[in-house]
Design an enzyme around this catalytic site. Structure first.
Site, PDB file in Angstrom:
ATOM      1  N   PHE A 880      -8.969  24.672  30.538  1.00  0.00           N
ATOM      2  CA  PHE A 880      -9.027  26.023  30.855  1.00  0.00           C
ATOM      3  C   PHE A 880     -10.119  27.148  30.478  1.00  0.00           C
ATOM      4  O   PHE A 880     -10.541  26.876  29.152  1.00  0.00           O
ATOM      5  CB  PHE A 880      -7.927  26.695  30.767  1.00  0.00           C
ATOM      6  CG  PHE A 880      -6.750  26.646  32.004  1.00  0.00           C
ATOM      7  CD1 PHE A 880      -5.800  25.633  31.785  1.00  0.00           C
ATOM      8  CD2 PHE A 880      -6.903  27.473  32.870  1.00  0.00           C
ATOM      9  CE1 PHE A 880      -4.705  25.299  32.905  1.00  0.00           C
ATOM     10  CE2 PHE A 880      -5.946  27.230  33.955  1.00  0.00           C
ATOM     11  CZ  PHE A 880      -5.122  26.225  33.751  1.00  0.00           C
ATOM     12  N   SER A 881     -10.733  27.678  31.260  1.00  0.00           N
ATOM     13  CA  SER A 881     -11.424  28.907  30.958  1.00  0.00           C
ATOM     14  C   SER A 881     -11.171  29.924  31.951  1.00  0.00           C
ATOM     15  O   SER A 881     -10.180  30.782  31.746  1.00  0.00           O
ATOM     16  CB  SER A 881     -12.991  28.705  30.913  1.00  0.00           C
ATOM     17  OG  SER A 881     -13.206  28.090  31.884  1.00  0.00           O
ATOM     18  N   LYS A 882     -11.908  30.069  33.089  1.00  0.00           N
ATOM     19  CA  LYS A 882     -11.537  30.746  34.197  1.00  0.00           C
ATOM     20  C   LYS A 882     -12.181  30.342  35.327  1.00  0.00           C
ATOM     21  O   LYS A 882     -13.192  29.781  35.514  1.00  0.00           O
ATOM     22  CB  LYS A 882     -12.653  32.189  33.973  1.00  0.00           C
ATOM     23  CG  LYS A 882     -12.540  33.087  35.119  1.00  0.00           C
ATOM     24  CD  LYS A 882     -13.583  34.152  35.112  1.00  0.00           C
ATOM     25  CE  LYS A 882     -13.470  34.828  36.343  1.00  0.00           C
ATOM     26  NZ  LYS A 882     -14.616  35.950  36.274  1.00  0.00           N
TER      27      LYS A 882
END
EC number: 3.4.21.-
Length: 1816
Positions: A880-882
């Site tokens: 995950f990040s964006k």
């Protein structure tokens, strides 16, 4: 002087103008009477005359007046010239005891009390000028009597006696990315050099001990001070040059005298010029800076003062006058109780009260403000005013009537005193040093030299030399010009009036335009400006640390809401805002954009709608508007009606208009707000600045999405909701309180499954937000102590997990793991209506799912699916990040609609599900169906051509009767041929038919009919009625097909060739291109399947559209009549600037493409083309005959021949060096593409050298070959093997190697110069043997030169020549001989050529003759012979090649033209041509010979190779890279590899192109194989093969291919692939398939065979040809790599094998096993034949033939298997085959209808036969 005879001595007689002496007394030198200037000599009180005879009322003079209030008892001369008796006052008031310069009891050099300027008024005990011993202080503070009187150099400074002066320096500062130099000041006193050895505490202690605890005046007079601050010290025998004193006036140097003795007059210890740190030393004004005075002093201290303004007592002026007041020091502050500064004034040097030397707020001359002439301010230094400055005045310079009067004749004050101590009376124009030098126009005031002055209103005065003048005063030294009365009354009377006047003038000066802020502060206050410039100013420091107001991309501050900076009630205009802002600040408005005064903002005040309203769907999931709705940029930021009256200065509205949060959720509109929407949206921002801001926002310039998405207000709103909600602690520490968020399992369930350790581990965890989306984590997830509020953020079209990367755990821990993300409500926005596109058909048309897939792939996610119903976008992520969809992603890929956006009128939409029928007209022609409507109706792109220069006919009124049929959305775009036909005025439909008839290669009539519809007959009027511009839908052909139903339906007809059914097309929501609905004229309706091929409108109301062609320009307008004529200088318009110029395009093999005139060729056909008929018999309507003329806009393709075709001998010059290079190279085949590298060593050099040496003579005569020969032989001499070195057993020493290389190089020089020497000798041998001798010497042919000299009788010269190789002494003797000839001028009688030889023998390249001529030994010699002269004659025999080359470089590179005596090393093609080579722009790359570059490389191994390999250094042809490339390869073999990759690539590509143009493309491949980069090497080789491989097999082509594959090891597959490309270009499918197979491209070969070759082979029964391809492709290692092999190629191969097996069975008796095997093969074919793809009619024909043949084969095989007796003679009857075995397989075969009927007939007969047999 002027009224007496000229016989009077210098000091005697009565002076002019009624006085008794010319200069004061009737005495000569040494008498006791008058002084030089009318006074007694230094203090006598004689009543003598002035300089020009004026009588004095008071005694006084320049150096001897009684102004010091001391009685005079005797007379003396002015400068001590003569005797003196008694005591007198000297210049500064000390008592003298009868001194004289020349004749007193004390002589000038040993006097007791010297006078003059040595010691003014000092009293000494003994000693002369150079050795006196002084015990008392003189006016300069010395205890010894030199001129400047230094006393001591030994005292160290105690405390801070020296004024603080911050040391300055320089430093660098980086501001806005630019490094600049700045000046620095060290604001610490210990940084000064004087105090660098002490600390701050030590200095403070010393100051306390010296009682310095406050501000100290640095200028006040003290006791016994020197001229410049030296303090007196008791010493003896002080002299100017040899004294033993230890003090010096200027404090320079060390404690030594001027001539090396112990002390000097300029050598005191404490440093500064104007006041030192010694307590004992004194300054100019009798005291050091900062010291208090206790005793009065005289001399230049002019009335003592205290230190910097402290009070002192008993002060006097310059000549002893007691001052009226006692203000400050030289540059110090004024006090109320002290005076006696520089010249008797009370303040600074020019009268301004100061706080100290150079203190803040003052200037050097005491000014407070610098005003203009005529103004009066608080202070102004006029000359001679109130307790003044240098000349007695206090205020600044005012040249007008003032309350303060001047000593320069501009009015004095009552209390002021002049420079020389006179006290002017009230209201006078006092004395001074100015224009009235020495005069005082006032009440009984004496002048400088004692003259009586007239009063201001008195009688006529006298001029400078007695001339009368009105109210003038008498002056001295010619400064007595008449002075006008400035103030005829007392100046004090007009003081108030002057003050008011000056105030007005001052205000006008600083504010000439009043209080207008636009023109405020045109002239800055100098004092204020000076304050601002100080680094200690707080405003300056604040401005330095404050960022600028505007940045390129300002980042919005976190959660900072803009505030209103002004009240709303102000009606102030913004036009002048910001003009009077002095300094920037960090206020709230620092980052707010201000209105620009350069932009014209026009507000729309009438609130009218510019566009018709559009209905919007008010949805909570709607994304913010991105384009204007009725003129407003952001709909949710539109202002209500009442806000239109809001003040424009309100920054809330200003900021919201230009900045918005791109992630902010739109404000839901209430019905009230919706009602105001039309009014609010009418406020159109009709300015450039608004448009620019919109463009900036649309392009994402307000900040990156990653930044703004975090720092928006939605996060803050979430946090606010969290704080307001009830918070309960979860057992596992899980935090999720944001409204709308949920988890699966729920939070309560998670609390239940929490174990006793407080850990919560759940499988398949899901967290989501209602209406926005969810995240599904597969597997076990540990949720312990996770704050989901801060971690998970699900928003519209994006999801963020772990906002802060620093807090993100490693992948696989926490929530940073694999997950499946679902984002709901992801729909695109219609850019026209601003509505969300939710229609699945629309989403499919714009390929929105593909766009989301591309976005997912770009972000590193795996796209799963898209659900248009809910707008759910599902994708998987690994961590995950964006992730999300940004606005830029939606606009990134524009999918233009299949139709153009030409909007037309629409008709009502029919009810859903209504059957569409076609109405028939009365004449039997079908009427068009009812038309439908969509919200936006667009006309088909196939109909409207969007050419840029076409007249837009869609703007014209469209006839009501013109109709157009319904066309589905996926209608193909308009074809290029249709546009071309329309532009030429040809019927597009006719053009399509013509193109189809001419290009019947793959498509048969059925396919053309399917695409273009029915071919109308000539008599059919429907084609004439129907406009050719109207499209003919492909759906009509499908609708018009007769569908064969029942048992006899053909699978061949019902295959993939039918268009979708009508029902499917009706289910769509069609975009119609119809114009209007025409009422029906026929009462009958016909069902859909019986419709005609295509529908046409009724002929009665029909008004056909005309085919409007593109109105192009038929010809080229002459340049003079063109609108672009004369506009070539308009640089801003590129089209006008370029005019009719065009780009020249170069193609391969010297092909030139240009649009101008042909460079060569005939123009015979120009304008002579005959019009030809374009009638075609099969066309329904012949097109009008048109004449074809040559277009003026054409492009010529020409092949340029720079030279004539090369002969075989010329080609040998190319091939032979390449063959030598290949011989000395190694081919590496480690990679797929071979690499050729040169063999290390010098063998290739000898190969090249031997080749040029053995070349035929006619070849060597070529200039280029000559130069090659010189180059290779030079390389051989410099780097090749030498016999002398090779013969030695041991390794030779470096000295021996250098010597042998020198000898080899000398041989090369002699060899290269031999032809030129022979030519010169043959011309000059008889007439001028001296010149011939010199020519021999330039080639080192000394013996031949001696012989020639002896033959010509010049034996002495021959004797000298024989000693050339001797010692250095011979050269020295010859130099002496030349010098003697020059001295005796005998060289003028010697021939220049003989002197040239003598200079050469002497080793002098240039010799100056006595007749101002020079002998240049190197004149008229080429560079190689010049270099040889330096090597042989100008340097020792042991000098190396490098030294000779360096000396030669200096000879031609000297900057001074006079020092240049040798020619530069020009290439051979420029030598002797007389060409003058201009200076190159790049001095690093001059044009020089390649041999010179080789010598430089030999001398310096790191010499640049770029200029060495330049073709211009070898030949005049800049494209001839032959020698350059071979040289580079030789240098690579010698390990010279410092050529840049770019230059190497240019070299190899250029030489390969040169070889390619000569037809030697196989050798060009050889050159390309030297490229180090394997990728570039392979690409270059493949491209070259593609261009030159031929399909025809010739001996030449076979030889080249053999050379490539065997010698160069080029893969043969590359050659076959190139041939396949050539065959494809020539449309030779057979050869293309053949070479694709040979190249190993099995898949492409199979595809080509199946698509283009198999059908012809099957139809023509050419089975062996097809079997040859397919069997080669059949092996498993090949067929496994072929796509669709099982359903295409293998089917054909099995079919051929079955036929061959059947033939074999028929010829030879076979067993039952073979029949069974054959039966299996045939039945398998029956199932697979229908799987063969068919692309055209020919493929379908082949498929049908195979089906029929297989059906017959099946019958034969079955009949053979069911023969009752194999031994019987009865033949098998295929008709008696059992139906149960035949019918299932026959039914699967894809046969056409006639075949199917025939098979059906046979099966019926068999069935009836079986029934008959069964019934019997």
């Amino acid at each position: 002087m002027f009224n007496k005879s000229f016989g009077t001595p210098f000091g005697g007689g009565t002076g002019g103008f009624g006085t008794t002496s010319t200069f004061g007394q009737n005495t000569g030198f040494g008498t006791t009477s008058g002084g030089a200037f009318g006074t007694s000599a230094f203090g006598s009180s004689n009543n003598t005359g002035g300089l020009f005879g004026n009588s004095q009322t008071k005694p006084g003079g320049l150096f001897g007046t009684s102004s010091f209030s001391q009685p005079a008892t005797s007379t003396s001369t002015g400068f001590g010239f003569g005797t003196s008796t008694g005591t007198s006052n000297s210049l500064f008031g000390t008592a003298n005891t009868g001194t004289s310069l020349f004749s007193s009891q004390n002589n000038a050099f040993a006097q007791n009390k010297p006078t003059g300027f040595g010691n003014f008024g000092t009293s000494t005990s003994s000693g002369g000028l150079f050795g006196t011993t002084n015990t008392t202080s003189n006016p300069f503070g010395n205890t010894s009597g030199s001129l400047f009187g230094p006393s001591s150099f030994t005292a160290a400074p105690t405390g801070t006696t020296i004024k603080f002066n911050p040391p300055t320096g320089t430093d660098t500062m980086v501001k806005a990315g630019v490094s600049t130099n700045i000046s620095t000041k060290h604001q610490c006193i210990t940084a000064m050099k004087e105090y660098e050895s002490k600390s701050l505490e030590e200095l403070r202690l010393e100051d306390y001990q010296a009682n310095r605890k406050g501000p100290q005046n640095q200028v006040g007079a003290g006791t016994t001070t020197g001229l410049f601050g030296s303090s007196p010290a008791t010493s003896s025998a002080t002299g100017l040059f040899s004294s033993s004193t230890t003090n010096s006036a200027f404090s320079y140097g060390q404690n030594k005298t001027a001539f090396g003795t112990s002390t000097t007059g300029f050598g005191t210890n404490p440093g500064g010029l104007f006041g030192q740190q010694n307590q004992q030393t004194t300054s100019l004004f009798s005291k050091p800076f900062g010291q208090a005075t206790t005793t009065p002093n005289t001399g230049f201290s002019f009335g003592n003062t205290s230190t910097l303004g402290q009070p002192s007592t008993n002060t006097m002026g310059l000549f002893g006058v007691t001052q009226a007041s006692q203000p400050g020091g030289l540059f110090g502050t004024a006090t109320n109780t002290s005076t006696g500064t520089a010249f008797g004034t009370g303040t600074g040097l020019f009268g301004q009260p100061n706080t100290g030397f150079g203190a803040v707020g003052s200037t050097l001359f005491g000014n407070n403000k610098l005003t203009t002439f005529g103004t009066s301010t608080t202070s102004a230094p006029s000359f001679g005013t109130t307790s003044g400055g240098l000349f007695g005045n206090k205020p600044t310079l005012t040249l007008g009537t003032n309350t303060n009067t001047s000593n320069f004749g501009f009015g004095t004050n009552n209390s002021g005193s002049s420079i020389f101590g006179s006290k002017p009376a009230a209201g006078t124009l006092g004395t001074g040093l100015g224009t009235g030098f020495g005069t005082a126009l006032g009440a009984g005031q004496a002048s400088l030299f004692g003259n009586n002055q007239p009063k201001i209103g008195g009688p006529l005065g006298t001029g400078a030399f007695g001339a009368p003048g009105f109210n003038t005063s008498t002056a001295i030294l010619g400064f007595g010009a008449p002075q006008a009365p400035v103030a005829l009354t007392d100046p004090n009377a007009s003081a108030a009036q002057q003050a008011v006047l000056q105030q007005h003038l001052n205000s006008l000066t600083y504010s000439p335009f009043g209080d207008s802020p636009l023109f405020r502060n045109p002239m800055s206050d100098p004092k204020k400006k000076e304050e601002r410039l100080k680094p200690t100013n707080p405003a300056a420091q604040k401005a330095l640390t404050t960022p600028t107001h505007y940045k390129l991309t300002p980042r919005p501050a976190t959660r900072v809401r803009p505030k209103a900076l002004q009240t709303t009630g102000t009606a102030k205009s913004h036009l002048f805002d910001g003009l009077d802002d002095d300094e920037p600040s960090l206020a709230n408005g620092a980052f707010m954009p201000k209105k620009s005064i350069k932009k014209l903002v026009l507000k729309n005040l009438n609130n009218s709608n510019l566009f018709s309203p559009v209905n919007h769907d008010s949805e909570d999931l709607a994304s913010p508007s991105e384009y204007p709705e009725n003129g407003e940029r952001f709909s949710f930021l539109s202002k209500p009606v009442d806000e239109n009256h809001q003040q424009d200065g309100d920054d809330d509205s200003l900021v919201s208009r230009f900045y918005t949060n791109p992630i902010a959720k739109p404000i839901p509109q209430t019905p009230e707000s919706a009602g105001n929407k039309n009014n609010s949206s009418s406020n159109v921002e009709d300015t450039f600045i608004a448009l620019n801001m919109r463009a900036a926002l649309r392009n994402g310039l307000e900040g990156s999405s990653e930044e703004t998405s975090f720092h928006d207000e939605s996060l803050q709103d979430d946090r606010d909701e969290i704080e307001n909600s009830a918070f309960q602690i979860h057992p596992a520490g899980i935090v999720l309180t944001k409204v709308g968020y949920y988890t699966i399992p729920s939070m309560d369930d998670l609390a239940k499954i929490t174990n006793e350790k407080g850990e919560c581990i759940v499988s398949d965890f899901t967290i989501g937000r209602k209406g926005y989306g969810s995240i599904y984590f597969e597997g076990d997830v540990n949720l312990t102590n996770l704050n989901l509020d801060d971690i998970v953020h699900i928003r519209r079209k994006e999801v963020i997990v772990y906002v802060d990367d620093n807090q993100k755990p490693p992948v696989g821990e926490g929530l940073n793991r694999k997950a499946e993300v679902t984002l709901d409500g992801v729909w695109p926005t219609d850019k026209t209506s601003r509505c969300l596109i939710k229609s699945p058909d629309r989403l499919a048309d714009i390929n929105y799912e593909g766009r989301l897939e591309a976005v997912s792939r770009k972000q590193g996610a795996q796209f799963k699916e898209y659900r248009p119903e809910t707008g759910s976008w599902v994708f998987k992520v690994s961590h995950f990040s964006k992730y999300g969809l940004q606005d830029s992603d939606e606009e990134e890929e524009e999918h233009p609609p299949k139709t153009t956006s030409k909007k037309l009128k629409t008709a009502p939409l029919p009810p859903a599900g209504q059957a569409t029928t076609f109405q028939m007209t009365l004449n039997g022609k079908p009427a068009p169906p009812p038309q439908s409507q969509s919200p936006e109706v667009e006309q088909l792109g196939r109909v409207v051509e969007l050419d840029s220069d076409m007249v837009d006919i869609t703007q014209e009124p469209v006839p009501d009767s013109v109709l157009e049929e319904s066309v589905p959305e996926d209608q193909e775009p308009v074809s290029a041929s249709t546009q071309i036909a329309s532009s030429l005025g040809i019927n597009p439909h006719v053009l399509q038919i013509m193109k189809a008839s001419l290009l019947v290669d793959e498509e048969d009539v059925d396919a053309m009919e399917q695409r273009f519809g029915h071919f109308p007959s000539r008599g059919d009027t429907a084609q004439e009625i129907c406009s050719p511009r109207l499209p003919i839908s492909a759906s009509h052909s499908s609708k018009s097909r007769s569908i064969v139903g029942g048992l006899l339906q053909s699978k061949f007809a019902s295959g993939t060739f039918l268009s979708p059914s009508a029902s499917v097309q009706e289910c769509r929501t069609p975009r119609t291109s119809s114009l209007m609905n025409v009422p029906s004229t026929s009462p009958w309706s016909v069902p859909l399947p019986l419709a005609t091929v295509f529908t046409v409108p009724s002929p009665a109301p029909e008004v056909p559209l005309k085919t409007v062609g593109i109105r192009r320009q038929p010809g080229l307008v002459p340049l003079e009549k063109s609108i672009t004529y004369g506009k070539g200088k308009l640089l801003m318009d590129m089209a006008l600037f370029m005019g009719r110029s065009f780009r020249v395009g170069w193609g391969p093999n010297w092909t030139l493409a240009n649009s101008g005139e042909q460079l060569h060729g005939s123009h015979e056909l120009e304008n002579h083309q005959v019009a030809e008929s374009m009638e075609y018999g099969f066309l329904p309507n012949p097109v009008a005959v048109k004449s074809l003329s040559e277009s003026p806009f054409k492009v010529h393709l020409e092949k340029l021949g720079l030279r004539q075709r090369k002969l075989d001998e010329d080609l040998q010059l190319y091939q032979t060096p390449l063959e030598l290079k290949l011989k000395h190279s190694t081919v590496h085949v480690d990679e797929l593409c071979p690499l050729i590298v040169p063999n290390p060593g010098v063998s290739v050099i000898h190969g090249y050298a031997d080749w040029v040496k053995k070349s035929p003579r006619d070849l060597l005569e070529l200039p280029i070959v000559k130069h090659w020969s010189l180059t290779w032989t030079l390389c051989e001499a410099l780097w090749g093997h030498l016999k002398e070195l090779d013969s030695q057993l041991d390794e030779p020493s470096e000295y021996i190697q250098t010597l042998e290389r020198r000898r080899a190089f000398s041989r090369w020089l002699s060899h290269t110069a031999a032809p030129q020497i022979e030519e010169e000798v043959s011309l000059t041998r008889r007439d001028s043997p001296i010149e011939a001798v010199f020519s021999y010497l330039t080639g080192s042919r000394i013996s031949e030169a001696c012989c020639l000299a002896q033959q010509s009788g010049d034996h002495r010269l021959a004797l000298l020549l024989s000693q050339l190789v001797g010692s250095q002494s011979v050269r020295e003797l010859l130099t002496m001989q030349l010098a003697d000839w020059h001295q005796l001028q005998a060289d003028s009688f010697i021939h220049d050529e003989r002197l040239r030889i003598f200079a050469l023998l002497a080793g002098k390249p240039v010799w100056q003759l006595s007749e101002q001529k020079q002998i240049n030994v190197c004149s008229q010699l080429d560079w190689k012979r010049t270099l040889a002269i330096h090597l042989w004659y100008l340097l020792p025999p042991t000098a190396s090649i490098s030294r000779a080359l360096s000396m030669y470089e200096e000879a031609f590179q000297n900057t001074c033209e006079g020092d240049k005596y040798a020619c530069p090393p020009l290439p051979s093609y420029l030598e002797g041509s007389g060409c003058v080579v201009e200076e190159e722009k790049d001095p690093q790359r001059p044009l020089q010979d390649v041999c010179f570059h080789l010598l430089k490389l030999y001398s310096d191994r790191h010499y640049g190779l770029n200029q060495l390999l330049e073709p211009r250094s070898i030949t005049a042809d800049p494209l001839d890279y032959r020698l350059s490339w071979h040289l580079w390869e030789v240098l690579r073999a010698l390990n010279y590899t410092h050529l840049s990759e770019q230059c190497e690539g240019v070299l190899q590509a250029s030489y390969a192109g040169q070889l390619e143009s000569e037809g030697l493309w196989e050798w060009a491949i050889f050159v390309f194989l030297h490229i180090d980069n394997s990728g570039m090497r392979e690409k270059a080789v493949r491209e070259l093969l593609t261009r030159h491989c031929q399909l025809s097999e010739t001996p030449e082509s076979w030889a080249k291919e053999t050379f490539l594959t065997q010698k160069l090891c080029v893969p043969a597959e590359w050659i076959h692939e190139a041939k396949a490309v050539r065959a494809h270009m020539e449309s030779n499918k057979h050869l293309e398939a053949l070479y694709l197979f040979k190249a190993g491209h099995w898949n492409r070969c199979h595809k080509l065979v199946v698509r283009h070759l198999a059908s012809d082979a099957i139809i023509n029964e050419n089975y062996d040809y097809l079997k040859g391809f397919l069997e080669d492709l059949a092996p498993p290692e090949r067929s496994s790599l072929i796509q669709d092999w099982e359903t295409s190629g293998l089917v054909y191969l099995d079919y051929i094998r079955v036929i061959e097996m059947l033939h074999r069975i028929q010829q030879v008796d076979c067993s039952g096993y073979e029949l069974e095997h054959l039966h299996t093969k045939v039945t398998s074919l029956c199932n697979r034949i229908e799987q063969i793809p068919c692309y055209n009619a020919k493929d379908r024909l082949a498929q049908s033939d195979m089906a029929k043949r297989v059906a017959n084969l099946l019958r034969v095989v079955l009949s053979l298997q069911h023969t009752p007796d194999a031994t019987s003679n009865s033949t098998p009857d295929p008709q008696r085959v059992p139906l149960r075995l035949l019918a299932p397989h026959i039914g699967r075969l894809p046969m056409p209808e006639d075949y199917a009927l025939e098979e059906l007939r046979g099966l019926t007969q068999s069935y009836l036969r079986e029934l008959t047999v069964g019934s019997q």
